[in-house]
Scaffold this motif. Structure first.
Motif, PDB file in Angstrom:
ATOM      1  N   THR A  15       0.837  -1.215   0.000  1.00 23.55           N
ATOM      2  CA  THR A  15       0.000   0.000   0.000  1.00 23.55           C
ATOM      3  C   THR A  15       0.872   1.266   0.000  1.00 23.55           C
ATOM      4  O   THR A  15       0.561   2.241  -0.689  1.00 23.55           O
ATOM      5  CB  THR A  15      -0.897   0.011   1.263  1.00 23.55           C
ATOM      6  OG1 THR A  15      -1.650  -1.200   1.294  1.00 23.55           O
ATOM      7  CG2 THR A  15      -1.837   1.202   1.282  1.00 23.55           C
ATOM      8  N   LEU A  16       1.960   1.210   0.761  1.00 24.84           N
ATOM      9  CA  LEU A  16       2.785   2.416   0.925  1.00 24.84           C
ATOM     10  C   LEU A  16       3.804   2.596  -0.197  1.00 24.84           C
ATOM     11  O   LEU A  16       4.505   3.606  -0.238  1.00 24.84           O
ATOM     12  CB  LEU A  16       3.504   2.364   2.279  1.00 24.84           C
ATOM     13  CG  LEU A  16       2.569   2.284   3.494  1.00 24.84           C
ATOM     14  CD1 LEU A  16       3.360   2.127   4.781  1.00 24.84           C
ATOM     15  CD2 LEU A  16       1.678   3.528   3.554  1.00 24.84           C
ATOM     16  N   ARG A  17       3.896   1.642  -1.108  1.00 17.46           N
ATOM     17  CA  ARG A  17       4.806   1.805  -2.257  1.00 17.46           C
ATOM     18  C   ARG A  17       3.999   1.760  -3.568  1.00 17.46           C
ATOM     19  O   ARG A  17       3.714   2.776  -4.161  1.00 17.46           O
ATOM     20  CB  ARG A  17       5.898   0.715  -2.206  1.00 17.46           C
ATOM     21  CG  ARG A  17       7.110   1.030  -3.060  1.00 17.46           C
ATOM     22  CD  ARG A  17       6.934   0.719  -4.540  1.00 17.46           C
ATOM     23  NE  ARG A  17       6.705  -0.694  -4.803  1.00 17.46           N
ATOM     24  CZ  ARG A  17       6.348  -1.178  -5.985  1.00 17.46           C
ATOM     25  NH1 ARG A  17       6.173  -0.378  -7.016  1.00 17.46           N
ATOM     26  NH2 ARG A  17       6.117  -2.473  -6.144  1.00 17.46           N
ATOM     27  N   ASP A  18       3.539   0.584  -3.985  1.00 16.28           N
ATOM     28  CA  ASP A  18       2.784   0.509  -5.244  1.00 16.28           C
ATOM     29  C   ASP A  18       1.463   1.273  -5.108  1.00 16.28           C
ATOM     30  O   ASP A  18       1.035   1.962  -6.036  1.00 16.28           O
ATOM     31  CB  ASP A  18       2.510  -0.965  -5.591  1.00 16.28           C
ATOM     32  CG  ASP A  18       2.665  -1.262  -7.083  1.00 16.28           C
ATOM     33  OD1 ASP A  18       2.609  -0.307  -7.863  1.00 16.28           O
ATOM     34  OD2 ASP A  18       2.809  -2.433  -7.461  1.00 16.28           O
ATOM     35  N   ILE A  47       6.040  -5.296   5.055  1.00 16.88           N
ATOM     36  CA  ILE A  47       5.549  -3.974   4.638  1.00 16.88           C
ATOM     37  C   ILE A  47       6.556  -3.406   3.648  1.00 16.88           C
ATOM     38  O   ILE A  47       7.735  -3.217   3.994  1.00 16.88           O
ATOM     39  CB  ILE A  47       5.423  -3.008   5.838  1.00 16.88           C
ATOM     40  CG1 ILE A  47       4.349  -3.497   6.814  1.00 16.88           C
ATOM     41  CG2 ILE A  47       5.106  -1.584   5.362  1.00 16.88           C
ATOM     42  CD1 ILE A  47       4.233  -2.643   8.083  1.00 16.88           C
ATOM     43  N   GLU A  48       6.093  -3.164   2.420  1.00 18.50           N
ATOM     44  CA  GLU A  48       6.976  -2.460   1.480  1.00 18.50           C
ATOM     45  C   GLU A  48       6.801  -0.978   1.772  1.00 18.50           C
ATOM     46  O   GLU A  48       5.757  -0.376   1.486  1.00 18.50           O
ATOM     47  CB  GLU A  48       6.640  -2.789   0.033  1.00 18.50           C
ATOM     48  CG  GLU A  48       7.682  -2.203  -0.915  1.00 18.50           C
ATOM     49  CD  GLU A  48       7.682  -2.830  -2.300  1.00 18.50           C
ATOM     50  OE1 GLU A  48       8.757  -3.231  -2.770  1.00 18.50           O
ATOM     51  OE2 GLU A  48       6.597  -2.926  -2.916  1.00 18.50           O
ATOM     52  N   ALA A  49       7.840  -0.377   2.353  1.00 18.25           N
ATOM     53  CA  ALA A  49       7.693   0.967   2.910  1.00 18.25           C
ATOM     54  C   ALA A  49       7.959   2.070   1.900  1.00 18.25           C
ATOM     55  O   ALA A  49       7.564   3.215   2.121  1.00 18.25           O
ATOM     56  CB  ALA A  49       8.641   1.118   4.103  1.00 18.25           C
ATOM     57  N   GLY A  50       8.601   1.752   0.783  1.00 17.75           N
ATOM     58  CA  GLY A  50       8.831   2.799  -0.209  1.00 17.75           C
ATOM     59  C   GLY A  50       9.951   2.448  -1.169  1.00 17.75           C
ATOM     60  O   GLY A  50      10.453   1.312  -1.200  1.00 17.75           O
ATOM     61  N   PHE A  51      10.319   3.450  -1.943  1.00 17.19           N
ATOM     62  CA  PHE A  51      11.333   3.333  -3.004  1.00 17.19           C
ATOM     63  C   PHE A  51      12.345   4.428  -2.683  1.00 17.19           C
ATOM     64  O   PHE A  51      12.249   5.559  -3.181  1.00 17.19           O
ATOM     65  CB  PHE A  51      10.600   3.572  -4.334  1.00 17.19           C
ATOM     66  CG  PHE A  51      11.413   3.509  -5.585  1.00 17.19           C
ATOM     67  CD1 PHE A  51      12.692   2.966  -5.623  1.00 17.19           C
ATOM     68  CD2 PHE A  51      10.872   3.998  -6.785  1.00 17.19           C
ATOM     69  CE1 PHE A  51      13.416   2.912  -6.806  1.00 17.19           C
ATOM     70  CE2 PHE A  51      11.590   3.946  -7.980  1.00 17.19           C
ATOM     71  CZ  PHE A  51      12.864   3.413  -7.978  1.00 17.19           C
TER      72      PHE A  51
END
Ligand code: KIV
Ligand code: ZN
Length: 390
Positions: A15-18, A47-51
């Motif tokens: 949710t927090l990246r894509d 949790i994918e937190a960002g790029f």
């Protein structure tokens, strides 16, 4: 991540990246931390937190989420180049369980028209990226972008090479939401059958929703041996979105006896987190969205209302309380029958034995034809014969 239970599906939330890539949905770091905490409480595994290389704000968000959340793996996205990987590793420094998610295109379309390269050169870049990321963290996920349209034999070669290079998870994205469920399922099965070292890593499904098939494709991949599902709350994401987390979790739960797959998700938190993400991202949830849409547990036609009032399961395969909703709702419209009207009158405390139901129902239908939906005030006025307060 150690695979101790072969039937456990790991839920990877992006949710927090894509999800946050959607125009107009950008969040502040503070908002991202709040969502990350709720995702942790929900029981997501990753949790994918960002790029981090994409902007100073995204870098800072990955740092802040790494500090704020401790149970899930914290993941940061990179392209397959050393600078991206170094920046991601730096952003993840304080994460208890850091993961770098690196990757490159795998379809001939991407190889030729995005990278102006060859299959051989792309393979080398993939291996180099994974080996380099492993210098910083023990947990490296590789994504084979546009795998949905990639040649299976080449994809298998790529998956084998990145696992040999140290990838712990290999993501097989249907980046453009192109596949049919049977095609996507067959792709995962092909990799399971043709990649000699495949058991050394977890295969992950990452499906976009361009044809409305993201959830079906993700489930097809899981049925064929993938054990991580990449999803977003409310299915938000690029274009038509990503696989919806609540849908995948509820499919696995509802069909647990058939599929035999489990997750660590607490579905009672769905309704609240869905509202929170929708509010913060200013992205309304479509009313008929499965699980969390406003109408997902609302009944408005007389036949359905009568059925559900006789036995909830006549028209509900999920108990609304299981996904955090206090109860279902019986909406009074011109399609409602006497059973629904009686149900609401009883709820409002009327002694229905003393009411001329034929007469009230007739007036109710006339009012409902005009008003679309009848609320409590209007019902009271129907019974009393006095106009409803404005
Ligand atoms: O859809 C996709 O291919 C992606 C990758 C960057 C994982 O989001
Ligand atoms: Zn994606």
């Amino acid at each position: 991540m150690i695979m101790d239970d072969k039937n456990r599906v790991y839920i990877f939330d992006t949710t927090l990246r894509d999800g946050e890539q959607v125009p107009g949905c950008q969040l502040t770091t503070k908002e991202k931390i709040e969502i990350a905490r709720e995702l942790e409480a929900l029981g997501v595994d990753v949790i994918e937190a960002g790029f981090p290389i994409s902007s100073p704000g995204d870098f800072q968000s990955v740092v802040a989420i790494s500090q704020a959340v401790s149970a899930p793996v914290i993941c940061a996205l990179t392209r397959a180049n050393r600078k991206d990987i170094e920046v991601a590793a730096e952003a993840l420094k304080q994460a208890k369980r850091p993961r770098i998610h690196t990757g490159i295109g795998s379809s001939d379309m991407h190889i030729k028209y995005k990278f102006n390269s060859t299959r051989e050169q792309i393979l080398e870049r993939a291996v180099d990226a994974v080996q380099y990321a492993r210098k910083f963290v023990d947990d490296v996920e590789f994504y084979a972008e546009d795998a949905g349209r990639a040649d299976d034999a080449y994809l298998a070669q790529m998956v084998e090479a990145v696992i040999a290079a140290g990838a712990t998870v290999v993501n097989i994205p249907d980046t453009n939401g192109y596949c049919l469920p049977e095609q996507y399922g067959a792709k995962i099965k092909y990799l399971k059958d043709h990649v000699p070292n495949v058991e050394q890593a977890i295969l992950s499904v990452h499906c976009h929703n361009d044809l409305g098939l993201a959830t079906a494709n993700a489930i097809a991949g899981l049925k064929n041996g993938a054990r991580q599902a990449e999803c977003t709350i409310n299915g938000i994401g690029e274009r038509a979105g990503n696989t919806s987390l609540e849908e995948v979790a509820m499919v696995l739960r509802t069909h647990q006896a058939t599929l035999g797959l489990t997750t660590g998700i607490d579905p009672k938190k769905f309704y609240a987190i869905s509202g929170m993400v929708s509010d913060m991202m200013r992205m309304p949830v479509q009313p008929n969205k499965a699980i969390v849409g406003r109408n997902a547990f609302s009944h408005s036609s007389g036949i359905h209302q009568d059925g559900v009032l006789k036995h909830r399961e006549n028209y509900e395969i999920i108990n609304p309380e299981d996904v955090g909703l206090a109860s279902n709702s019986i909406i009074l419209t011109a399609r409602s029958g006497r059973h629904a009207l009686r149900h609401h009158l009883l709820r409002l405390g009327y002694d229905v034995q003393k009411i001329d139901m034929d007469e009230v129902y007739e007036r109710f239908l006339m009012m409902a034809d005009e008003k679309k939906e009848i609320g409590d005030e209007e019902l009271r006025s129907l019974v009393s014969g006095k106009p409803a307060r404005a």
